[in-house]
Design a protein around this motif. Structure first.
Motif, mmCIF file in Angstrom:
data_model
loop_
_atom_site.group_PDB
_atom_site.id
_atom_site.type_symbol
_atom_site.label_atom_id
_atom_site.label_comp_id
_atom_site.label_asym_id
_atom_site.label_seq_id
_atom_site.Cartn_x
_atom_site.Cartn_y
_atom_site.Cartn_z
ATOM 1 N N LEU A 24 72.914 24.847 29.448
ATOM 2 C CA LEU A 24 72.126 25.754 28.612
ATOM 3 C C LEU A 24 70.719 25.963 29.159
ATOM 4 O O LEU A 24 70.264 27.096 29.310
ATOM 5 C CB LEU A 24 72.064 25.230 27.175
ATOM 6 N N LEU A 25 70.044 24.862 29.486
ATOM 7 C CA LEU A 25 68.646 24.983 29.919
ATOM 8 C C LEU A 25 68.534 25.810 31.216
ATOM 9 O O LEU A 25 67.805 26.803 31.237
ATOM 10 C CB LEU A 25 68.023 23.591 30.063
ATOM 11 N N PRO A 26 69.254 25.421 32.292
ATOM 12 C CA PRO A 26 69.105 26.237 33.510
ATOM 13 C C PRO A 26 69.591 27.658 33.341
ATOM 14 O O PRO A 26 69.026 28.583 33.929
ATOM 15 C CB PRO A 26 69.948 25.484 34.547
ATOM 16 N N ALA A 27 70.638 27.854 32.523
ATOM 17 C CA ALA A 27 71.136 29.222 32.337
ATOM 18 C C ALA A 27 70.084 30.092 31.669
ATOM 19 O O ALA A 27 69.853 31.234 32.070
ATOM 20 C CB ALA A 27 72.421 29.211 31.509
ATOM 21 N N ARG A 28 69.431 29.521 30.638
ATOM 22 C CA ARG A 28 68.386 30.307 29.964
ATOM 23 C C ARG A 28 67.221 30.572 30.890
ATOM 24 O O ARG A 28 66.663 31.670 30.914
ATOM 25 C CB ARG A 28 67.903 29.566 28.708
ATOM 26 N N GLN A 29 66.838 29.539 31.667
ATOM 27 C CA GLN A 29 65.708 29.735 32.581
ATOM 28 C C GLN A 29 66.040 30.798 33.622
ATOM 29 O O GLN A 29 65.222 31.652 33.957
ATOM 30 C CB GLN A 29 65.357 28.415 33.294
ATOM 31 N N LEU A 99 76.962 33.259 33.576
ATOM 32 C CA LEU A 99 76.189 32.368 32.703
ATOM 33 C C LEU A 99 76.618 32.454 31.242
ATOM 34 O O LEU A 99 76.530 31.476 30.515
ATOM 35 C CB LEU A 99 74.689 32.694 32.810
ATOM 36 N N TRP A 100 77.049 33.635 30.791
ATOM 37 C CA TRP A 100 77.287 33.828 29.355
ATOM 38 C C TRP A 100 78.709 34.312 29.067
ATOM 39 O O TRP A 100 78.895 35.328 28.391
ATOM 40 C CB TRP A 100 76.262 34.831 28.782
ATOM 41 N N PHE A 410 75.789 31.490 18.521
ATOM 42 C CA PHE A 410 74.672 30.679 18.990
ATOM 43 C C PHE A 410 74.614 30.720 20.514
ATOM 44 O O PHE A 410 75.648 30.818 21.182
ATOM 45 C CB PHE A 410 74.844 29.224 18.539
ATOM 46 N N THR A 411 73.415 30.595 21.036
ATOM 47 C CA THR A 411 73.247 30.608 22.495
ATOM 48 C C THR A 411 74.030 29.464 23.143
ATOM 49 O O THR A 411 74.591 29.624 24.226
ATOM 50 C CB THR A 411 71.752 30.517 22.840
ATOM 51 N N LYS A 412 74.064 28.320 22.481
ATOM 52 C CA LYS A 412 74.782 27.189 23.083
ATOM 53 C C LYS A 412 76.292 27.440 23.133
ATOM 54 O O LYS A 412 76.999 26.807 23.912
ATOM 55 C CB LYS A 412 74.472 25.876 22.360
ATOM 56 N N ASP A 413 76.791 28.360 22.296
ATOM 57 C CA ASP A 413 78.214 28.718 22.365
ATOM 58 C C ASP A 413 78.468 29.873 23.331
ATOM 59 O O ASP A 413 79.612 30.136 23.700
ATOM 60 C CB ASP A 413 78.738 29.101 20.979
ATOM 61 N N ALA A 414 77.397 30.576 23.680
ATOM 62 C CA ALA A 414 77.554 31.699 24.604
ATOM 63 C C ALA A 414 77.547 31.232 26.053
ATOM 64 O O ALA A 414 78.135 31.862 26.921
ATOM 65 C CB ALA A 414 76.428 32.720 24.396
ATOM 66 N N ASP A 420 77.522 23.402 37.738
ATOM 67 C CA ASP A 420 76.122 23.022 37.678
ATOM 68 C C ASP A 420 75.295 24.264 37.989
ATOM 69 O O ASP A 420 75.418 24.853 39.056
ATOM 70 C CB ASP A 420 75.852 21.921 38.714
ATOM 71 N N ILE A 421 74.465 24.660 37.047
ATOM 72 C CA ILE A 421 73.720 25.912 37.210
ATOM 73 C C ILE A 421 72.484 25.735 38.080
ATOM 74 O O ILE A 421 72.023 26.677 38.714
ATOM 75 C CB ILE A 421 73.301 26.461 35.826
ATOM 76 N N TRP A 422 71.944 24.512 38.117
ATOM 77 C CA TRP A 422 70.650 24.330 38.795
ATOM 78 C C TRP A 422 70.640 24.828 40.241
ATOM 79 O O TRP A 422 69.699 25.527 40.634
ATOM 80 C CB TRP A 422 70.191 22.863 38.712
#
Lengths: 479, 337
Positions: A24-29, A99-100, A410-414, A420-422
């Motif tokens: 979630l964190l790297p995808a949003r970033q 990502l989504w 929710f974003t966490k479900d999307a 690994d996104i990083w």
């Protein structure tokens, strides 16, 4: 649910505790980074091409060679930026899937089609940009002008389509969802959802304001460096007047939107106003952050928030406590939205003042080139307007969190649960930095050569090659 | 309605193969054009041929993506969650390629041009390989309906390897044929000779890979193999004939019909893949109908595709004609510098 990674065991454990996948964190970033990059190019596609046509029209109508030269150069700048925008836009469409997948798989049927309409407009834009750039001195002047007219129109249509998709995420109308699946779609309601016209008009004005100030800034720097020619003054005026005239209109639109958000998206409004608890006589907080659910720092102006929202001090504004706990945004998200809103409004006030300063100078008939402090401010007006654009976008996107589609997803479900996104994010940052730097280097080199050698010597992405360009290449090869 | 949208999707895939593919192939010839001095005029031909059209060609990819995610959202999510690695690589490749191409043209110094040019050329090989591998993964049924299939074997497998290599070869072949005609049109005999040889080599190579592919598919994707050798067999035959004819044209040094035959060979074989796969969108487990979005969305997509046909095809024809007539493009003088 979170996969316990080896290197990031602690972090993963923490995230597992909060029910968030580690992607979630790297995808949003990454999404924020790539969208933030792409949104810079939108004003140039929509508005710089309009300024270009204004200059072109003026040049043809009045036989104004300075205006024609401006149009030609702006078209070449637009070509470089269009090339960059095309590829960064492509990456966004890949990212929507990579990502989504939770968003696209479930709601692609509902809000995917505006992107198809966007593709249509983009297609037209790509074709007519090519025609216009290649057509300089190759077609009759008015036929050439006409090939340019579809460019800003198509760009505007494309922007409207993307905003339809984005505003639908804020106001998901026109769909029937059963068991998490879209079973019915009413396309007109999806596209023209309740938030569409507000977001569209706001973005449209922002595009002209950013591009206008950015263009004016370039010629302000030229004037400051002593290039006080009619060419520079004309370039400055076309850009500045376009932007400055629209800033007051943007205030009216923005104020209307704020009241719409107050009515339709109370959670976002609570974040904008930094308001933990519901109440009347709500003060307007300037600056400040939310820490452990309490407002810290910041300057409070009594009653103003209530008055702005409902024209009466007794207007009740819902606080964050009115949002169900599982849908409540984090303190960090709330603080981000609030500060972004303050930056947007604050800088817009500065830009408004700059426009009034200009009006005063015109009224007093002061020669522009001697107004050094005014020109210095103008040089910074482009970045300031861009900061406004970014802040406004942060307000609407972060302000929607934790939802991706308000009330539905929710974003966490999307977000994806795969891989690994990083590293992907890292590669994107490196490549975008290279592309952004490359674009700036190319634009700078174009400017230097225009000054040194004249316009025909400069190749652009959509433009025909030149003899001088090849001669230069030949020399480069030998050295 | 779902089938209609699937047809429109496939039209996009074919258009992207023919137009975008030729652009990728031009990058391949850019990569193999030789040193800065020797390859300069070859690269310049690539630049001037692609310049006016590459952005429009690239847009077909966007078209395919949006039709896929709006029309068949489940399939789209299944593909992206399984094949995120090659998709991510392809996305990065597209960025490098577009930026490299655009900036090379606008850069003035040879070292800078070399960096941009290398980015353009390398990513022009990487990206079609990834797309071919993705197609192989989908065709051989390695993308489960629910998504999240094996992230490695879904695109690193025999069918994907065949798809990837074949994609690179087909792109190179198309580009060589197009560039050969471009060189002829600009009356640059040495470039014409060069790309004639290259078209011949690429054509023969593509043919050889296709024949090897028969065995790969038979072993690795039996369902696809079965359909290709039954229902789609007329198309396979037509494609083989077109391919052979275009190679013969290239060998005898003829121009007329070269581009048409080369393009037809590729279009028909891609069409053959579509026919062999129908009615399935993914392997043999998700049909077009099952994956389709609700009817109103499909109607909008058909509307968009038809509008695209009405609005875009004429402007595209205008662009290609102006570019082809040299009104937008280059004259011999420019190339001969």
């Amino acid at each position: 649910m979170g996969k316990t990674g080896q290197g990031l065991a602690t972090l993963a454990h923490h995230l597992a505790a909060t029910g968030e996948p580690h992607q979630l964190l790297p995808a949003r970033q990454q999404m924020a980074f790539t969208l933030g990059f792409h949104i810079v190019l939108v004003p140039f596609g929509v508005a710089l091409t309009t300024l270009m046509l204004i200059a072109n029209y003026r040049g043809l109508r009045r036989g104004d060679d300075d205006a024609l030269l401006l149009a030609q150069r702006w078209s070449k700048v637009a070509a470089v930026l269009f090339a960059v925008g095309a590829i960064s836009g492509t990456v966004l469409s890949f990212e929507l899937g990579i990502l989504w997948p939770g968003l696209m798989g479930r709601y692609g049927a509902a809000f995917g089609f505006p992107f198809a309409i966007e593709g249509l407009f983009f297609f037209l834009e790509a074709i007519f940009v090519s025609l216009y750039i290649y057509g300089w001195n190759r077609m009759s002047p008015w036929a050439h002008f006409l090939t340019g007219v579809p460019v800003p129109l198509a760009s505007l249509g494309g922007t409207a389509a993307v905003i339809a998709a984005n505003s639908w995420m804020n106001r998901p109308e026109g769909v029937t969802v059963r068991d998490g699946q879209v079973v019915a779609v009413r396309p007109v309601d999806v596209f023209f959802n309740g938030a569409f016209w507000y977001e569209m008009l706001h973005m449209f004005l922002a595009a002209y304001i950013v591009a206008g100030f950015a263009v004016a800034g370039v010629y302000a720097v030229g004037l400051l460096r002593g290039r006080d020619t009619r060419y520079h003054r004309l370039g400055f005026h076309i850009g500045f007047v376009c932007a400055a005239v629209l800033v007051p209109a943007q205030f009216i639109v923005g104020d209307t939107i704020a009241r719409y958000v107050f009515q339709a998206e109370p959670a976002k409004f609570a974040a904008i106003e930094l308001l933990p608890t519901t109440g009347r006589h709500v003060p307007e907080t300037l600056g400040g952050i939310l820490l452990d659910g309490r407002v810290r720092y910041g300057l409070r102006i009594p009653e103003v928030a209530s008055v702005l929202a409902g024209f009466r001090p007794s207007t009740e504004i819902k606080g964050l406590e009115a949002v169900p706990p599982q849908a409540r945004p984090s303190d960090a998200a709330v603080s981000t939205v609030h500060l972004a809103f303050d930056i947007m409004v604050g800088l817009s006030c500065v830009l408004l003042a700059l426009g009034m300063w200009f009006a005063w100078l015109r009224w007093r008939r002061r020669p522009l080139a001697r107004q050094r402090w005014f020109l210095r401010c103008c040089a910074l007006s482009g970045p300031a307007a861009l900061a406004c654009l970014w802040s406004g976008w942060v307000v609407t996107e972060v302000g929607r969190q934790p939802w991706t589609v308000v009330g539905l997803l929710f974003t966490k479900d999307a977000v994806t649960r795969q891989g690994d996104i990083w590293p992907f994010f890292g590669a994107v940052v490196v490549i975008y930095a290279a592309v952004g730097t490359g674009a700036l280097v190319v634009l700078h080199a174009m400017k230097r050569r225009w000054q040194a050698e004249g316009d025909t010597a400069v190749d652009v992405p959509y433009g025909p090659g030149t003899h001088a360009g090849h001669a230069e290449r030949g020399r480069g090869t030998e050295s | 309605m779902a089938a209609v949208v699937a047809v429109f999707l496939f039209i996009g895939v074919i258009a992207y193969c023919l137009l975008g593919g030729a652009d990728f192939g031009a990058g391949f010839w850019d990569l193999t054009a030789g040193g800065a001095a020797r390859g300069r005029r070859r690269r310049h031909l690539v630049d001037t041929s692609l310049g006016p059209v590459w952005e429009a060609n690239h847009t077909w990819l966007i078209y395919c993506l949006v039709i896929l995610w709006s029309g068949f959202p489940r399939a789209f999510a299944a593909i992206t969650t399984t094949l995120y690695l090659p998709l991510g690589l392809a996305a990065l490749g597209i960025v490098l390629r577009g930026a490299g191409f655009a900036f090379r043209k606008a850069a003035f110094r040879t070292p800078e041009q070399r960096v941009y040019g290398l980015a353009f050329a390398l990513s022009s090989v990487l990206t079609p390989f990834c797309f071919g591998a993705i197609a192989g993964g989908i065709a051989s049924g390695r993308v489960p309906t629910g998504g999240a299939g094996d992230p490695v074997t879904a695109w690193l497998n025999p069918t994907s390897a065949l798809g990837g290599v074949l994609a690179v070869a087909v792109c190179a072949y198309l580009a060589a044929a197009y560039l050969r005609v471009e060189a002829h049109r600009r009356r640059a005999p040495d470039l014409e000779r060069h790309f004639r040889t290259m078209a011949l080599l690429a054509g023969l190579g593509t043919g050889a890979i296709s024949i090897a592919g028969i065995f790969v598919l038979r072993y690795d994707a039996p369902h696809l193999w079965h359909q290709l050798s039954h229902r789609a067999v007329p198309l396979v035959v037509v494609a083989a004939l077109c391919g052979a004819a275009s190679v013969a044209l290239a060998a005898t040094g003829r121009i007329t019909g070269l581009r048409l035959l080369a393009g037809a060979a590729v279009a028909v074989i891609v069409l053959g893949w579509g026919v062999a796969q129908y009615p399935y969108l993914l392997g043999t487990h998700l049909t077009v109908d099952e994956a389709a979005a609700p009817a109103p969305t499909l109607k909008v997509l058909v509307g968009v595709a038809v509008t695209a046909g009405v609005l875009i095809l004429p402007s595209l024809v205008l662009l290609f004609r102006l570019a082809g007539r040299g009104r937008l493009g280059m004259s011999y003088d420019d190339v001969s510098h």
